[in-house]
Design an enzyme around this catalytic site. Structure first.
Site, PDB file in Angstrom:
ATOM      1  N   ASN A 218      10.618  40.117  42.708  1.00 15.14           N
ATOM      2  CA  ASN A 218      11.739  40.552  41.906  1.00 15.14           C
ATOM      3  C   ASN A 218      11.792  41.933  41.579  1.00 15.14           C
ATOM      4  OD1 ASN A 218      11.230  37.641  40.474  1.00 15.14           O
ATOM      5  ND2 ASN A 218      13.112  37.792  41.372  1.00 15.14           N
ATOM      6  N   GLY A 248      11.515  28.976  39.363  1.00 13.34           N
ATOM      7  CA  GLY A 248      12.117  28.402  40.421  1.00 13.34           C
ATOM      8  C   GLY A 248      13.470  28.886  40.523  1.00 13.34           C
ATOM      9  N   ASP A 272       8.371  36.653  31.306  1.00  8.86           N
ATOM     10  CA  ASP A 272       9.429  37.643  31.430  1.00  8.86           C
ATOM     11  C   ASP A 272      10.913  36.898  30.574  1.00  8.86           C
ATOM     12  OD1 ASP A 272      10.870  39.917  31.914  1.00  8.86           O
ATOM     13  OD2 ASP A 272      11.369  39.507  34.112  1.00  8.86           O
ATOM     14  N   GLY A 300      16.757  37.737  32.924  1.00 11.30           N
ATOM     15  CA  GLY A 300      15.573  37.468  32.326  1.00 11.30           C
ATOM     16  C   GLY A 300      15.326  35.842  32.507  1.00 11.30           C
TER      17      GLY A 300
END
Length: 370
Positions: A218, A248, A272, A300
């Site tokens: 990410n 996921g 996160d 997030g």
């Protein structure tokens, strides 16, 4: 003496190494005294029946921005810190780092001051994510607050942080050896993230002292067959760890499975997680299974660590014991914390008690039950 002892009985115990049954965990004050046969429990110990439950080391989350109704960077107050801490502990996480995303020096100072005067043994310190990142991979970070690293400014920040900054996420291609080394001199764990680094730039960062990678895949250069980028460098460098968001959504479960096969014990879990927030620099809108910015950008997760473990067990081919280590022992290793992440005599009494459906029944944080 015995009245201070608590005995957790009837559960399957995961020590951090193996699952064992037919034994009790004895807690004295804030630490684990022993794991003993049920027949040897000292007279007068308080018995806590955990039959049909699993006891595991408390989870350690190195990246969480908010919980309990508060996003810390938007409200760095003592009230917010208390609510966040209690909410996170109740979810099974007994050690965590609060994220301060790319922000103003004023917000950093307020955050440092709040934690300094309101310490809690579950709060490990701050994970400062930014501001020295690559705008091309900013993700949900504010473009106008991203900065070029200046040594003087960083020195001031580190002095004001006074040991509370435990981790920094930066883009290695935006930082010199001197900058990375400065953080290391202050004992900060340096991570590569929000970075557009080529494979070679990432490897150079690792050579200069970057030791972990933040939320693998990410907000970073992509793995490409002509340039494996930051993910490829993380796979290839044998001493580099990486965190991953196992919801996921941020990362496909098959991708987590592939990364785990390649990185083995170097891959660890983070939530996160953010919290709904409608004021200040970071606006997070709660969707069904995630948070986004008002424009729809993924901002997030809505994960807890226990849910991340469950997802690894149910949706990737990661074994249960290994998923638990990814949420406790491995993060402890990344931060060089040697008394958490296992259930062993002398370790902190940080435990999570949950059932086979991953519902948390009880949490013990530093000997205190929630």
């Amino acid at each position: 003496k015995f009245s201070m002892l608590k005995a957790l009985t009837g559960a399957v115990i995961f020590t951090g190494e193996e699952f064992i049954s037919g034994k009790a965990v004895i807690i004295e004050h804030d630490s684990i005294e022993s794991i003993i046969d049920n027949g040897s429990i000292p007279v007068g110990a308080q018995i806590i029946d955990c039959s049909d439950y699993i006891i595991a080391p408390g989870f350690i989350d190195l990246q969480i921005a908010g919980a309990g109704g508060f996003l810390f960077s938007a409200d760095p107050s003592a009230e917010a810190l208390t609510s966040i801490t209690h909410s996170i502990i109740k979810s099974g996480t007994t050690g965590f780092q609060i994220v301060l995303p790319t922000n103003t020096n004023e917000v950093y100072r307020k955050a440092f001051s709040t934690l300094k005067y309101n310490p809690h043994n579950a709060v490990l310190g701050f994970h400062v994510e930014g501001p020295y990142i690559n705008p091309l991979r900013r993700g949900a970070h504010m473009t106008e607050l991203i900065r070029h690293p200046e040594k003087k400014e960083i020195e001031t920040l580190l002095k004001e942080g006074d040991g509370l900054i435990k981790m920094i996420t930066l883009a290695p291609e935006m930082c010199s050896f001197d900058i990375i080394n400065l953080f290391k001199e202050y004992g900060v764990v340096v991570c590569a993230g929000h970075s557009n680094a080529t494979f070679n730039e990432a490897m150079t960062g690792f050579k200069w002292g970057v030791s972990s990678v933040t939320h693998l895949f990410n907000a970073m250069s992509q793995f490409h067959h002509r340039d494996p980028g930051l993910p490829g460098a993380a796979f290839q460098a044998e001493n580099i760890s990486a965190s991953i968001i196992a919801d996921g959504i941020h990362v496909d479960y098959n991708t987590i499975s592939i990364a785990k096969k390649l990185m083995k014990e170097r891959l660890y879990l983070i939530s996160d997680a953010v919290e709904e927030n409608t004021c200040g620099a970071y606006l997070h809108i709660r969707q069904k299974d995630r948070f986004t910015l008002p424009d729809g950008t993924l901002s997030g997760s809505a994960l807890t660590m226990v849910k991340a473990v469950q997802n690894c067990v149910e949706h990737t081919d990661i074994p249960f014991d290994e998923a638990l280590r990814m949420a406790s022992l491995y993060p402890a290793r990344v931060m060089k914390i040697d008394d958490r992440g296992m259930i062993k005599p002398g370790f902190r009494a940080d435990l999570v008690v949950f059932n086979k459906n991953f519902k948390v029944k009880m949490v013990c944080s530093n000997g205190v039950f929630y």
